[in-house]
Design a protein around this motif. Structure first.
Motif, PDB file in Angstrom:
ATOM      1  N   LEU A 199      46.796  12.058  37.955  1.00  0.00           N
ATOM      2  CA  LEU A 199      47.207  13.098  37.016  1.00  0.00           C
ATOM      3  C   LEU A 199      48.694  13.030  36.680  1.00  0.00           C
ATOM      4  O   LEU A 199      49.182  13.799  35.844  1.00  0.00           O
ATOM      5  N   GLY A 200      49.420  12.124  37.359  1.00  0.00           N
ATOM      6  CA  GLY A 200      50.849  11.983  37.112  1.00  0.00           C
ATOM      7  C   GLY A 200      51.696  12.981  37.873  1.00  0.00           C
ATOM      8  O   GLY A 200      52.897  13.135  37.590  1.00  0.00           O
ATOM      9  N   GLU A 201      51.096  13.672  38.855  1.00  0.00           N
ATOM     10  CA  GLU A 201      51.833  14.655  39.634  1.00  0.00           C
ATOM     11  C   GLU A 201      52.709  13.963  40.672  1.00  0.00           C
ATOM     12  O   GLU A 201      52.373  12.897  41.188  1.00  0.00           O
ATOM     13  N   ASP A 202      53.836  14.584  40.983  1.00  0.00           N
ATOM     14  CA  ASP A 202      54.738  14.077  42.015  1.00  0.00           C
ATOM     15  C   ASP A 202      54.381  14.687  43.368  1.00  0.00           C
ATOM     16  O   ASP A 202      53.746  15.737  43.462  1.00  0.00           O
ATOM     17  N   GLY A 203      54.850  14.043  44.430  1.00  0.00           N
ATOM     18  CA  GLY A 203      54.712  14.594  45.769  1.00  0.00           C
ATOM     19  C   GLY A 203      53.285  14.568  46.265  1.00  0.00           C
ATOM     20  O   GLY A 203      52.446  13.773  45.824  1.00  0.00           O
ATOM     21  N   SER A 204      53.006  15.474  47.190  1.00  0.00           N
ATOM     22  CA  SER A 204      51.698  15.505  47.835  1.00  0.00           C
ATOM     23  C   SER A 204      50.957  16.776  47.472  1.00  0.00           C
ATOM     24  O   SER A 204      51.539  17.865  47.437  1.00  0.00           O
ATOM     25  N   VAL A 205      49.672  16.639  47.224  1.00  0.00           N
ATOM     26  CA  VAL A 205      48.847  17.813  46.959  1.00  0.00           C
ATOM     27  C   VAL A 205      48.766  18.699  48.200  1.00  0.00           C
ATOM     28  O   VAL A 205      48.445  19.890  48.109  1.00  0.00           O
ATOM     29  N   ALA A 206      49.093  18.141  49.372  1.00  0.00           N
ATOM     30  CA  ALA A 206      49.108  18.934  50.601  1.00  0.00           C
ATOM     31  C   ALA A 206      50.131  20.055  50.543  1.00  0.00           C
ATOM     32  O   ALA A 206      50.003  21.058  51.257  1.00  0.00           O
TER      33      ALA A 206
ATOM     34  N   LEU B 219      39.600  10.055  31.404  1.00  0.00           N
ATOM     35  CA  LEU B 219      39.607   8.861  30.557  1.00  0.00           C
ATOM     36  C   LEU B 219      39.676   9.257  29.087  1.00  0.00           C
ATOM     37  O   LEU B 219      40.417   8.646  28.295  1.00  0.00           O
ATOM     38  N   PHE B 220      38.921  10.279  28.717  1.00  0.00           N
ATOM     39  CA  PHE B 220      38.971  10.761  27.339  1.00  0.00           C
ATOM     40  C   PHE B 220      40.367  11.277  27.004  1.00  0.00           C
ATOM     41  O   PHE B 220      40.899  11.027  25.909  1.00  0.00           O
ATOM     42  N   ALA B 221      40.973  12.005  27.953  1.00  0.00           N
ATOM     43  CA  ALA B 221      42.325  12.531  27.734  1.00  0.00           C
ATOM     44  C   ALA B 221      43.328  11.396  27.566  1.00  0.00           C
ATOM     45  O   ALA B 221      44.207  11.445  26.692  1.00  0.00           O
ATOM     46  N   TYR B 222      43.203  10.358  28.395  1.00  0.00           N
ATOM     47  CA  TYR B 222      44.136   9.239  28.326  1.00  0.00           C
ATOM     48  C   TYR B 222      43.994   8.491  27.004  1.00  0.00           C
ATOM     49  O   TYR B 222      45.000   8.180  26.340  1.00  0.00           O
ATOM     50  N   ARG B 223      42.763   8.209  26.602  1.00  0.00           N
ATOM     51  CA  ARG B 223      42.534   7.388  25.408  1.00  0.00           C
ATOM     52  C   ARG B 223      42.878   8.129  24.120  1.00  0.00           C
ATOM     53  O   ARG B 223      43.283   7.503  23.129  1.00  0.00           O
ATOM     54  N   ASN B 224      42.713   9.443  24.128  1.00  0.00           N
ATOM     55  CA  ASN B 224      42.919  10.189  22.896  1.00  0.00           C
ATOM     56  C   ASN B 224      44.244  10.943  22.850  1.00  0.00           C
ATOM     57  O   ASN B 224      44.737  11.247  21.761  1.00  0.00           O
ATOM     58  N   PHE B 225      44.813  11.241  24.032  1.00  0.00           N
ATOM     59  CA  PHE B 225      46.038  12.041  24.055  1.00  0.00           C
ATOM     60  C   PHE B 225      47.116  11.449  24.961  1.00  0.00           C
ATOM     61  O   PHE B 225      48.185  12.048  25.094  1.00  0.00           O
TER      62      PHE B 225
ATOM     63  N   ALA C 261      52.372  16.045  31.127  1.00  0.00           N
ATOM     64  CA  ALA C 261      51.967  15.780  29.744  1.00  0.00           C
ATOM     65  C   ALA C 261      51.364  14.399  29.572  1.00  0.00           C
ATOM     66  O   ALA C 261      50.540  14.180  28.676  1.00  0.00           O
ATOM     67  N   SER C 262      51.769  13.464  30.411  1.00  0.00           N
ATOM     68  CA  SER C 262      51.247  12.104  30.260  1.00  0.00           C
ATOM     69  C   SER C 262      50.813  11.552  31.607  1.00  0.00           C
ATOM     70  O   SER C 262      51.388  11.883  32.643  1.00  0.00           O
ATOM     71  N   PHE C 263      49.795  10.730  31.577  1.00  0.00           N
ATOM     72  CA  PHE C 263      49.346  10.003  32.764  1.00  0.00           C
ATOM     73  C   PHE C 263      48.614   8.752  32.320  1.00  0.00           C
ATOM     74  O   PHE C 263      48.251   8.599  31.138  1.00  0.00           O
ATOM     75  N   GLY C 264      48.439   7.841  33.260  1.00  0.00           N
ATOM     76  CA  GLY C 264      47.848   6.554  32.942  1.00  0.00           C
ATOM     77  C   GLY C 264      46.328   6.573  32.933  1.00  0.00           C
ATOM     78  O   GLY C 264      45.686   7.609  33.114  1.00  0.00           O
ATOM     79  N   GLU C 265      45.770   5.391  32.728  1.00  0.00           N
ATOM     80  CA  GLU C 265      44.313   5.272  32.693  1.00  0.00           C
ATOM     81  C   GLU C 265      43.745   5.505  34.092  1.00  0.00           C
ATOM     82  O   GLU C 265      44.193   4.895  35.057  1.00  0.00           O
ATOM     83  N   PRO C 266      42.779   6.397  34.220  1.00  0.00           N
ATOM     84  CA  PRO C 266      42.250   6.715  35.551  1.00  0.00           C
ATOM     85  C   PRO C 266      41.305   5.640  36.071  1.00  0.00           C
ATOM     86  O   PRO C 266      40.797   4.808  35.303  1.00  0.00           O
ATOM     87  N   GLU C 267      41.088   5.671  37.375  1.00  0.00           N
ATOM     88  CA  GLU C 267      40.083   4.832  38.016  1.00  0.00           C
ATOM     89  C   GLU C 267      39.050   5.733  38.677  1.00  0.00           C
ATOM     90  O   GLU C 267      39.352   6.851  39.090  1.00  0.00           O
ATOM     91  N   ALA C 268      37.837   5.229  38.768  1.00  0.00           N
ATOM     92  CA  ALA C 268      36.773   6.010  39.403  1.00  0.00           C
ATOM     93  C   ALA C 268      37.126   6.240  40.870  1.00  0.00           C
ATOM     94  O   ALA C 268      37.510   5.306  41.581  1.00  0.00           O
TER      95      ALA C 268
END
Length: 694
Positions: A508-515, A403-409, A528-535
Motif C-alpha cells: 500500500l506504500g505505507e511506511d513503518g510497521s503495521v504493528a 491491481l485495479f487501483a494501480y493500473r487505473n490510478f 496516494a501512490s503505490f506499486g503493482e501488487p503481488e498476490a
C-alpha cells in the motif's frame, strides 16, 4: 485489576502456559501460543498497554527421569529444549516481549521471596506425611518416580496424578501399592516432614474469585467442584535435587514442587521485560502488585492450577489476581490424537520445512472453532481453509482491488470514502473489539475476513471496470473505497497474520510497521501512490496434499515397524496443548453373535441437566430423558466438556447396564463417547428420546 472493557487504564499482562522442557514441539502445542500472540497484538491495536510473556518450565520429575535416561544433568537436558522453543516461536511469528525459564536467577529469587511471604503470613505449615521410598535405590520417590493404584478410583496412576482414571491430583503418600519406577520394586512408605500451603484458609476468597473470573466458560466452571467442595491443602515440597530449594535452613534438602515456581515465571518474565525496557515503558510491579489486568491463556487440562492454586498463592503473597483465564480445547490429527511415539504428528519444524507460511497455520488454529472447542487438523482441511478463505476471499479482494487501483490510478484515487464503506469498516472494528472483550480470537480474527467478504461483494456490485469510461468519478470513488478497505484489513488482520499484513502494508506504500498502528488507523487515508501488487496467498493443490499425507502415513508406518513400545514422552506442558497420545487398541478377535448384540438396549437420550460430582475430577452427573423416564447417569466428561452447555444435547446411552455407584452417586446407564477426549456420540437426524438404536 479492572472489569471494564478493554482498553483500560491498567497495564495488561498476557501469558501462555509454560511449555514443559521435555520434547519437541508439534503444531498441536502451538494453539495457545498462537492464541496468546494474537490476543496480545489485538489488545495493543485497541490501545491497551500490554506485555506478552512466557518461559520454559524446567523443573519436575519428568525432566529428571528423562535426563537420567540420557546420562546428562537435568539442567543440560532442559536447557536444550528451552533453547529450541526460544528459537521456534519467532518462526511462527509468536513474539513474546520476554521468554525466560524457571531455572534462571530471577525466577529462583522471586519464587523464594513469595514462599517466604506466604510463610510469614501464616499460609505455610509443616506436617509429617508418608512418602514413598525405594530401599534398594536408597532414594525417596516423588511424583513420577512412583506409580501404583489411585486411592479414589483404583485405576493405575502416577504419584502425582490419576492419569488413567479419575484424573484427580494426588498428594505424596496417597497412591496405593506404590512401585518404584527406578527399580520396578515395591516401594515402602516412610514418614517425612513436608511443607504445606494452606489453600483451605483461602476458600472463601476463591469462591468469590471464581464468580468474577472472566475468560472461557470451561475455566470458570470446571474448578467449582474444588472450590465449593472440601478444599484440600497442598504439599509444596518434594524430595529431590532438581528444582528450586525451599528457602531457609529448615527446608533441608527439599525443593519446591514444580507447580509453585512454574506460574511464578509469569511474574519473573514480566519483571525481566521491565528490566530490559524500563518501567516507563512497562512497570511490572504496577501490573502484578497494584492494578494489572492479567490474562492467562492455557490448555484446559491445567485449569485447576490456574484457577485454584495460583490465585490462592497470589492472594496470600499480596499480588494481583488474574482477570481472565482462556482455556483451549485439544487438537487432533486426522481425527486421531497426536502420537509422538508413532511419529503421528505434524512437527513445528516440519510444517515450516514444507514451505508453508506461518500465518496460514496461525489463521487455521485461531479461527477454526471456538477457543475452548477441540479442533481437528488435516492437510485436506488446511488446504480447504487456505484456498477458500485466505486465497478466495481475503487474497482475491486485496489483489483485484489494488491491481485495479494501480493500473487505473497508479495508487489511491483522489476521492472521498463513501459513508457505506466507512460504516462497514466501523462495524468491523466493533466486531474486532467485541471479540477481544469476549475472549474470542476467532471472533476478532474473523472481523477482517468478513470485511474482505464485504469488499468482494462491493466491488462486484459496483463493477468499476464498467464505470471507468462511463463515469470516471464513480469508478474512482469505488476504488477509493476498496483501497480503504484494504488498509483496514491490514490493521485488523495483522494480529492473526502479521507477516502477510506487513507485506500488504508495504504494498500500500505505507511506511513503518503495521504493528505500530491502532484500530483508528483503519480510517486514515492510504498513500496516494503505490506499486503493482503481488498476490499475498497461494492456492494449495490437491497433489500437494496427497504428497503430505503419503509422507505422514509412511513415517507412521516406519515408526510402528521399528517399535511397538508406548510413548513415554510424558509431555505434561503447563501449556495443555499436549494432545491426547492415543495408542489404538487392535480390533478384538473374539466376535459376539447378533443375538448377544440385541441384548444391549441402546437408546437415544436428551440431556436435561449436567453437573460435576464433588471430589471427582472427571465425573459428572447427568439427568437424561430417555423417553419413558429420566435417568441419572455418571460419566467421566467433566474436564472435557462445558457442562452448562450440554442441556438439550442428544446422546446415545446403554439403558440396560447394571446400576453402579461412583463416588457415592448412583449411575443408571452408560453414556457412549469416543476416545480419551469423550467425543459424545449423538444422532445425525431428529430421533426423539427413547428411540432404540438398532
Amino acid at each position: 485489576m479492572s472489569h471494564e472493557d478493554f482498553p483500560t487504564e491498567n497495564p495488561a499482562v498476557v501469558t501462555c502456559g509454560l511449555p514443559y522442557a521435555n520434547g519437541d514441539l508439534h503444531i498441536g502445542h502451538l494453539r495457545t501460543y498462537v492464541g496468546g500472540d494474537i490476543y496480545s497484538r489485538s489488545l495493543r491495536a485497541l490501545g491497551q498497554q500490554t506485555a506478552f510473556v512466557s518461559g520454559s518450565d524446567m523443573h519436575g520429575t519428568p525432566v529428571a527421569v528423562n535426563a537420567e535416561k540420557e546420562g546428562v544433568t537435568p539442567e543440560e537436558f532442559a536447557l536444550r529444549h528451552h533453547e529450541k522453543y526460544e528459537a521456534t516461536f519467532p518462526r511462527f511469528n509468536i513474539e513474546f516481549d520476554n521468554y525466560g525459564h524457571t531455572h534462571d536467577e530471577t525466577n529462583t529469587e522471586l519464587t523464594q521471596e513469595i514462599v517466604r511471604t506466604l510463610e510469614a503470613e501464616g499460609y505455610v505449615y509443616e506436617k509429617e506425611i508418608p512418602v514413598a521410598y525405594d530401599p534398594d535405590a536408597d532414594q525417596w520417590l516423588p511424583d513420577r518416580f512412583v506409580e501404583g493404584a489411585c486411592p479414589y478410583c483404583g485405576a493405575h496412576a502416577r504419584g502425582d496424578e490419576c492419569d488413567e482414571g479419575c484424573g484427580r491430583h494426588l498428594e505424596p503418600g496417597e497412591i496405593e501399592a506404590p512401585t518404584s519406577t527406578l527399580t520396578g520394586n515395591a516401594a515402602e512408605y516412610r514418614e517425612r516432614e513436608h511443607k504445606f500451603f494452606a489453600v483451605s484458609d483461602l476458600q472463601d476468597y476463591l469462591q468469590e474469585f471464581i464468580d468474577r473470573l472472566e475468560g472461557t466458560s470451561n475455566a470458570q466452571n470446571q474448578p467449582r467442584e474444588w472450590i465449593e467442595g472440601e478444599l484440600q491443602d497442598w504439599c509444596i515440597t518434594r524430595d529431590m535435587d532438581w528444582g528450586i530449594d525451599y528457602p531457609g535452613e529448615e527446608g533441608d534438602d527439599l525443593v519446591l514442587y514444580v507447580w509453585v515456581d512454574a506460574p511464578i515465571e509469569y511474574v519473573s518474565s514480566t519483571k525481566q521485560y521491565t528490566e530490559r525496557v524500563g518501567a516507563d515503558t512497562f512497570d511490572w510491579e504496577a501490573a502484578w502488585k497494584e492494578s494489572g489486568d492479567i490474562v492467562h491463556i492455557i490448555g484446559r487440562d491445567i485449569i485447576q492450577h490456574h484457577t485454584v492454586f495460583w490465585p490462592a498463592m497470589l492472594r496470600g503473597a499480596g499480588y494481583v489476581e488474574p482477570r481472565a483465564v482462556m482455556a483451549s480445547g485439544f487438537i487432533t490429527l486426522n481425527g486421531k490424537g497426536f502420537s509422538t511415539s508413532r511419529n503421528r504428528a505434524v512437527w513445528a519444524d516440519e510444517y515450516l520445512d514444507e514451505g508453508f507460511h506461518p500465518d496460514l497455520l496461525r489463521y487455521y488454529l485461531a479461527t477454526n472453532g471456538g477457543f475452548q472447542q477441540d479442533v481437528d487438523f488435516s492437510w485436506s482441511k488446511f488446504k480447504d481453509r487456505v484456498n477458500s478463505e485466505l486465497v478466495g476471499t481475503v487474497g482475491n479482494f486485496l489483489y483485484r482491488s489494488m491491481l485495479f487501483a494501480y493500473r487505473n490510478f497508479e495508487g489511491t484515487p483522489d476521492a472521498d470514502v463513501s459513508e457505506e464503506v466507512e460504516a462497514r469498516i466501523q462495524e468491523a472494528i466493533d466486531e474486532f473489539e467485541a471479540g477481544i472483550n469476549d475472549y474470542s480470537v476467532r471472533k476478532s480474527g474473523n472481523a477482517a475476513v468478513r470485511l474482505a467478504q464485504f469488499g468482494n461483494e462491493y466491488i462486484q456490485r459496483n463493477e468499476p471496470w464498467k464505470l471507468t469510461d462511463e463515469d470516471p468519478e464513480a469508478a474512482a470513488q469505488v476504488i477509493r473505497d476498496c483501497v480503504q478497505i484494504a488498509k483496514a484489513i491490514a490493521v485488523l488482520f495483522f494480529p492473526v497474520a502479521p507477516g502477510k499484513m506487513q507485506a500488504l502494508w508495504e504494498q500500500l506504500g505505507e511506511d513503518g510497521s503495521v504493528a505500530d498502528t491502532g484500530v483508528d488507523d483503519a480510517f486514515e487515508a492510504p498513500p496516494a501512490s503505490f506499486g503493482e501488487p503481488e498476490a499475498l496467498f497461494e492456492k494449495i493443490e490437491d497433489e500437494r496434499v496427497e504428497e503430505l499425507n503419503e509422507k505422514l502415513e509412511a513415517r507412521v508406518a516406519e515408526t510402528e515397524s521399528e517399535s511397538d513400545e508406548s510413548d513415554e514422552d510424558a509431555e505434561e506442558d503447563m501449556d495443555a496443548d499436549t494432545d491426547a497420545d492415543i495408542d489404538f487398541e487392535p480390533i478384538a478377535d473374539d466376535r459376539i453373535s447378533f443375538e448377544d448384540f440385541q441384548e444391549l438396549d441402546i437408546r437415544v437420550g436428551e440431556i436435561v441437566a449436567a453437573e460435576g460430582i464433588d471430589g471427582a475430577d472427571k465425573l459428572a452427573k447427568l439427568t437424561v430423558d430417555i423417553g419413558v423416564e429420566e435417568r441419572q447417569i455418571v460419566a467421566g466428561i467433566k474436564q472435557l466438556h462445558d457442562l452448562d452447555s450440554l442441556a438439550g444435547s442428544k446422546v446415545i446411552i446403554v439403558a440396560n447396564l447394571e446400576k453402579a455407584e461412583l463416588f457415592g452417586v448412583e449411575s443408571n446407564g452408560m453414556l457412549l463417547a469416543a476416545g480419551d477426549e469423550a467425543d459424545i456420540l449423538t444422532t445425525h437426524g431428529d430421533a426423539v428420546p427413547g428411540t432404540k438404536v438398532q
